[in-house]
Motif scaffolding. Structure first.
Motif, PDB file in Angstrom:
ATOM      1  N   ILE A 350       0.834  -1.203   0.000  1.00 13.06           N
ATOM      2  CA  ILE A 350       0.000   0.000   0.000  1.00 13.06           C
ATOM      3  C   ILE A 350       0.870   1.254   0.000  1.00 13.06           C
ATOM      4  O   ILE A 350       1.862   1.345   0.719  1.00 13.06           O
ATOM      5  N   VAL A 351       0.506   2.228  -0.852  1.00 13.11           N
ATOM      6  CA  VAL A 351       1.225   3.503  -0.952  1.00 13.11           C
ATOM      7  C   VAL A 351       0.433   4.618  -0.274  1.00 13.11           C
ATOM      8  O   VAL A 351       0.996   5.471   0.403  1.00 13.11           O
ATOM      9  N   THR A 352      -0.896   4.595  -0.439  1.00 13.83           N
ATOM     10  CA  THR A 352      -1.760   5.624   0.145  1.00 13.83           C
ATOM     11  C   THR A 352      -2.923   4.957   0.857  1.00 13.83           C
ATOM     12  O   THR A 352      -3.576   4.070   0.290  1.00 13.83           O
ATOM     13  N   ILE A 353      -3.201   5.400   2.090  1.00 10.88           N
ATOM     14  CA  ILE A 353      -4.343   4.869   2.832  1.00 10.88           C
ATOM     15  C   ILE A 353      -5.098   6.015   3.481  1.00 10.88           C
ATOM     16  O   ILE A 353      -4.491   6.949   4.027  1.00 10.88           O
ATOM     17  N   ASP A 354      -6.423   5.972   3.391  1.00  8.92           N
ATOM     18  CA  ASP A 354      -7.282   7.004   3.966  1.00  8.92           C
ATOM     19  C   ASP A 354      -8.261   6.337   4.929  1.00  8.92           C
ATOM     20  O   ASP A 354      -9.130   5.564   4.518  1.00  8.92           O
ATOM     21  N   LEU A 355      -8.103   6.653   6.215  1.00  2.66           N
ATOM     22  CA  LEU A 355      -8.961   6.101   7.266  1.00  2.66           C
ATOM     23  C   LEU A 355      -9.705   7.213   8.004  1.00  2.66           C
ATOM     24  O   LEU A 355     -10.103   7.055   9.157  1.00  2.66           O
ATOM     25  N   SER A 356      -9.889   8.332   7.347  1.00  3.40           N
ATOM     26  CA  SER A 356     -10.537   9.481   7.974  1.00  3.40           C
ATOM     27  C   SER A 356     -11.952   9.129   8.431  1.00  3.40           C
ATOM     28  O   SER A 356     -12.658   8.351   7.773  1.00  3.40           O
ATOM     29  N   GLY A 357     -12.347   9.700   9.556  1.00  2.00           N
ATOM     30  CA  GLY A 357     -13.697   9.489  10.059  1.00  2.00           C
ATOM     31  C   GLY A 357     -13.905   8.179  10.788  1.00  2.00           C
ATOM     32  O   GLY A 357     -15.022   7.917  11.256  1.00  2.00           O
ATOM     33  N   CYS A 358     -12.862   7.354  10.900  1.00  2.69           N
ATOM     34  CA  CYS A 358     -12.974   6.096  11.659  1.00  2.69           C
ATOM     35  C   CYS A 358     -12.654   6.413  13.121  1.00  2.69           C
ATOM     36  O   CYS A 358     -11.493   6.383  13.543  1.00  2.69           O
ATOM     37  N   MET A 359     -13.676   6.723  13.879  1.00  6.34           N
ATOM     38  CA  MET A 359     -13.508   7.312  15.202  1.00  6.34           C
ATOM     39  C   MET A 359     -12.866   6.379  16.230  1.00  6.34           C
ATOM     40  O   MET A 359     -12.354   6.826  17.248  1.00  6.34           O
ATOM     41  N   ARG A 360     -12.864   5.078  15.977  1.00  3.76           N
ATOM     42  CA  ARG A 360     -12.306   4.126  16.951  1.00  3.76           C
ATOM     43  C   ARG A 360     -10.803   3.919  16.762  1.00  3.76           C
ATOM     44  O   ARG A 360     -10.169   3.222  17.547  1.00  3.76           O
ATOM     45  N   LEU A 361     -10.238   4.534  15.733  1.00  6.77           N
ATOM     46  CA  LEU A 361      -8.809   4.361  15.470  1.00  6.77           C
ATOM     47  C   LEU A 361      -7.985   5.401  16.219  1.00  6.77           C
ATOM     48  O   LEU A 361      -8.360   6.573  16.313  1.00  6.77           O
ATOM     49  N   THR A 362      -6.837   4.971  16.746  1.00  7.08           N
ATOM     50  CA  THR A 362      -5.969   5.851  17.536  1.00  7.08           C
ATOM     51  C   THR A 362      -4.540   5.791  16.991  1.00  7.08           C
ATOM     52  O   THR A 362      -4.276   5.273  15.905  1.00  7.08           O
ATOM     53  N   ASN A 363      -3.611   6.312  17.799  1.00  9.66           N
ATOM     54  CA  ASN A 363      -2.188   6.295  17.461  1.00  9.66           C
ATOM     55  C   ASN A 363      -1.700   4.885  17.124  1.00  9.66           C
ATOM     56  O   ASN A 363      -0.773   4.715  16.335  1.00  9.66           O
ATOM     57  N   LEU A 364      -2.297   3.869  17.775  1.00  9.32           N
ATOM     58  CA  LEU A 364      -1.836   2.498  17.573  1.00  9.32           C
ATOM     59  C   LEU A 364      -1.996   2.046  16.127  1.00  9.32           C
ATOM     60  O   LEU A 364      -1.174   1.278  15.616  1.00  9.32           O
ATOM     61  N   THR A 365      -3.037   2.524  15.464  1.00 10.68           N
ATOM     62  CA  THR A 365      -3.205   2.203  14.049  1.00 10.68           C
ATOM     63  C   THR A 365      -2.103   2.843  13.218  1.00 10.68           C
ATOM     64  O   THR A 365      -1.547   2.212  12.301  1.00 10.68           O
ATOM     65  N   PHE A 366      -1.777   4.082  13.541  1.00  9.77           N
ATOM     66  CA  PHE A 366      -0.690   4.765  12.826  1.00  9.77           C
ATOM     67  C   PHE A 366       0.614   3.978  12.990  1.00  9.77           C
ATOM     68  O   PHE A 366       1.351   3.769  12.018  1.00  9.77           O
ATOM     69  N   TYR A 367       0.881   3.545  14.206  1.00  9.50           N
ATOM     70  CA  TYR A 367       2.085   2.755  14.472  1.00  9.50           C
ATOM     71  C   TYR A 367       2.079   1.452  13.676  1.00  9.50           C
ATOM     72  O   TYR A 367       3.091   1.066  13.064  1.00  9.50           O
ATOM     73  N   ALA A 368       0.948   0.766  13.653  1.00  6.17           N
ATOM     74  CA  ALA A 368       0.850  -0.511  12.937  1.00  6.17           C
ATOM     75  C   ALA A 368       1.108  -0.324  11.447  1.00  6.17           C
ATOM     76  O   ALA A 368       1.797  -1.132  10.809  1.00  6.17           O
ATOM     77  N   LEU A 369       0.573   0.753  10.888  1.00  4.76           N
ATOM     78  CA  LEU A 369       0.774   1.028   9.464  1.00  4.76           C
ATOM     79  C   LEU A 369       2.234   1.375   9.171  1.00  4.76           C
ATOM     80  O   LEU A 369       2.810   0.898   8.183  1.00  4.76           O
ATOM     81  N   ALA A 370       2.835   2.204  10.023  1.00  2.79           N
ATOM     82  CA  ALA A 370       4.238   2.576   9.825  1.00  2.79           C
ATOM     83  C   ALA A 370       5.155   1.357   9.932  1.00  2.79           C
ATOM     84  O   ALA A 370       6.151   1.238   9.221  1.00  2.79           O
TER      85      ALA A 370
END
Length: 582
Positions: A350-370
């Motif tokens: 994946i090059v681009t991901i958009d998860l805007s408006g997913c209110m249950r997502l936090t910093n941990l998702t950002f970490y998992a993606l990175a």
């Protein structure tokens, strides 16, 4: 050394300039010498024309003589009469022989006289964009079909014609007011070479248009039909079955029921489908399972504001398409950090991901993606739960991530932002609009760790008054700080650190005065655009002094447009600067 550089062959300089990543770099070289100016002019393939551009050069033919290799001209921001401009363009045939694209969007109506000259003389035109016209009717489509039968791409999206859908008058006079199936049918017959068409926002179009396109445009590769309320699953299936070359489809407001049949054709007819975009629709796991089982060459998937599917459906789909490059799951309510930690295992490409408006997502998702997505370059997590979980893993670094959008995350604080900067050391775009918990400390830390930042979005960050003192930020070209606490001290710091700044938005910045602006403009000699709307401490006189002391400003939004007379606007135009209302 200087002499050796001067004696380099022209071909070497062209090769060097062609490797530059940003247009602003090319503009910097163009002012060095006449030789460099001629070289950079030859390398330019796209040109945007506004009113002040023609005021400076007299007419478009004089302008395009400078650029012999132009392939694209954008006239979408031109507010004058386009007919003489297009006629002049058509009469400059020796300089427009390479021209393939023209954008005439945002006009009141089609410039028929100019288009007729273009159609008669410019046979190489392949792409025409005329979106957001005030008036677009079937008769306009007949003209386009007659003048440009060899067009390969056409955009007639979102005309702003005002009508009432359930009116009896509309039923009998529809073609005189808007685009209908009749217009699209004529287009499809006359323009059989059509590869891509955008009919989004044409509210009277039905499945009949899709049948016509599928029958007559056999080379059709891309179809955008968002916000067309009368298009149904039946029409979409006709396109999928008939258009063997179809690689891109975008649709919204569709109801794919649990018992919907017909999408089995994905496995047999749609072998070329690479881009599937569905928004504001009701879809089911059964549909996602069918897409997963179709073994398509899919690289782009959008499921935005869609309901009725579950984690089971999206998990199977992403497992089947682990070569996806782009994924958008805007406002998918069931997604959690745990879900994304599992799904990220399928997103290594994946090059681009958009998860805007997913209110249950936090910093941990950002970490998992990175951590799990080594190809990732762009992350959009606007309006999520970012900042509600302070558990970060500082050992993770992803140097490929360049663009981060964290706007409207009210719990995002300085510590969270610093951790983002540590994980993304090569970030060049940051959007933290309306992140009200941030202060200068977070921005200062980001600019220290990510000195390649080109675009910084700080609108409505009430805790940010400045960007701090420090080293030069040679890459920073855009700062938007509308509604922030930025003041004169902040402007002085911008002036001292951002010498290559091109665009600055200061709308509704109450602490900005003429003194700070002059200090900033004195050092930002490349500044081309500034927005001072609703800046109460900036007067018209001080703005006049600012504009006339700067040779680079081309676009200004003043504190109050009501105070600008036509003569004053004309005076600005003669200086090469256009006044906009914002």
């Amino acid at each position: 050394m200087a002499n050796r550089c001067k004696d380099l062959p022209v071909e070497c300089w062209e090769l060097i300039f062609s490797r530059l990543h940003h247009k602003s770099d090319l503009e910097s070289f163009s002012v060095v010498s006449k030789q460099f100016l001629a070289l950079t002019n030859r390398l330019r393939i796209g040109l945007t024309v506004i009113d002040s551009t023609l005021l400076t050069h007299g007419n478009i033919s004089k302008l395009i003589h400078r650029f012999p290799n132009l392939k694209s001209i954008d006239l979408s921001n031109f507010s004058g009469d386009l007919d003489p401009v297009l006629v002049d363009l058509a009469n400059s045939l020796s300089y427009t022989s390479n021209l393939e694209r023209i954008d005439i969007s945002n006009q009141k109506k089609l410039p028929f006289m100019g288009l007729k000259e273009l159609g008669r003389k410019l046979k190489g035109l392949r792409v025409l964009t005329c979106s957001n016209l005030t008036l677009l009717r079937d008769s306009d489509l007949y003209v386009i079909a007659e003048l440009f039968p060899f067009l390969e791409e056409l955009d007639i999206s979102y005309p702003s014609t005002d009508y009432v859908l359930d009116s009896v008058y509309i039923a009998s006079e529809a073609s005189n007011l808007a685009v209908t199936d009749s217009g699209v049918e004529v287009l499809s017959v006359n323009m059989s070479n059509l590869r891509k068409i955008n009919i989004s926002g044409n509210h009277l179009i039905t499945d009949r248009s899709l049948v016509a396109l599928s029958m007559n445009c056999l080379n059709l590769e891309g179809l955008e039909m968002d916000d067309c309320p009368f298009i149904t699953v039946k029409g979409i299936l006709s396109i999928l079955r008939t258009c063997a070359a179809l690689s891109w489809i975008s649709v919204s407001e569709i109801h794919i029921a649990q018992s919907s049949s017909g999408f089995e054709c994905l496995a047999t007819s749609s072998r070329t489908l690479q881009k599937l975009e569905v928004s504001n629709s009701i879809i089911t796991d059964e549909f996602l399972f069918m897409v997963a089982n179709a073994s398509l060459p899919l690289n782009t998937l959008t499921l935005c504001w869609c309901t009725d599917f579950t984690y089971s459906g999206i998990s199977k789909l992403l497992c089947a398409y682990q070569s996806l490059k782009y994924l958008s799951l805007v406002q998918v309510d069931f997604l959690s950090d745990e879900c994304m930690d599992d799904l990220s295992q399928y997103l290594r490409c994946i090059v681009t991901i958009d998860l805007s408006g997913c209110m249950r997502l936090t910093n941990l998702t950002f970490y998992a993606l990175a951590r799990n997505c080594p190809s990732l370059k762009e992350i959009y997590m606007e309006n999520t739960g970012f900042g509600t979980n302070h558990c970060f893993h500082n050992n993770v670094k992803n140097p490929r991530i360049r663009s981060v959008n964290l706007a409207t995350n009210h719990y995002l604080d300085d510590d969270c932002l610093m951790n983002v900067a540590l994980m993304c050391p090569n970030m060049d775009f940051l959007d933290v609009i309306s992140c009200t918990s941030l202060t200068e400390a977070g921005i200062i830390a980001v600019l220290e760790m990510c000195n390649q930042i080109r675009d910084l979005q700080l609108d409505n960050c009430s805790g940010i008054k400045h960007i701090g003192k420090g080293a030069e930020l040679p890459s920073l070209e855009v700062i938007s700080a509308a509604g922030s606490a930025l003041n004169d001290e902040g402007l002085v710091m911008i002036g001292s650190r951002c010498s290559r700044l091109l665009k600055l938005n200061l709308e509704n910045c109450k602490g900005v005065t003429a003194e700070g602006l002059h200090a900033m403009v004195k050092n930002c000699r490349s500044l081309r655009e500034i927005n001072l709307k609703k800046c109460p401490q900036v007067s018209i006189n001080s703005l006049n002094n600012l504009v006339f002391s700067s040779s680079s400003l081309r676009r200004v939004i003043p504190p109050c447009c009501a105070a600008f007379t036509d003569s004053l606007k004309g005076f600005y135009l003669h200086h090469g600067c256009r006044v906009y209302s914002g």
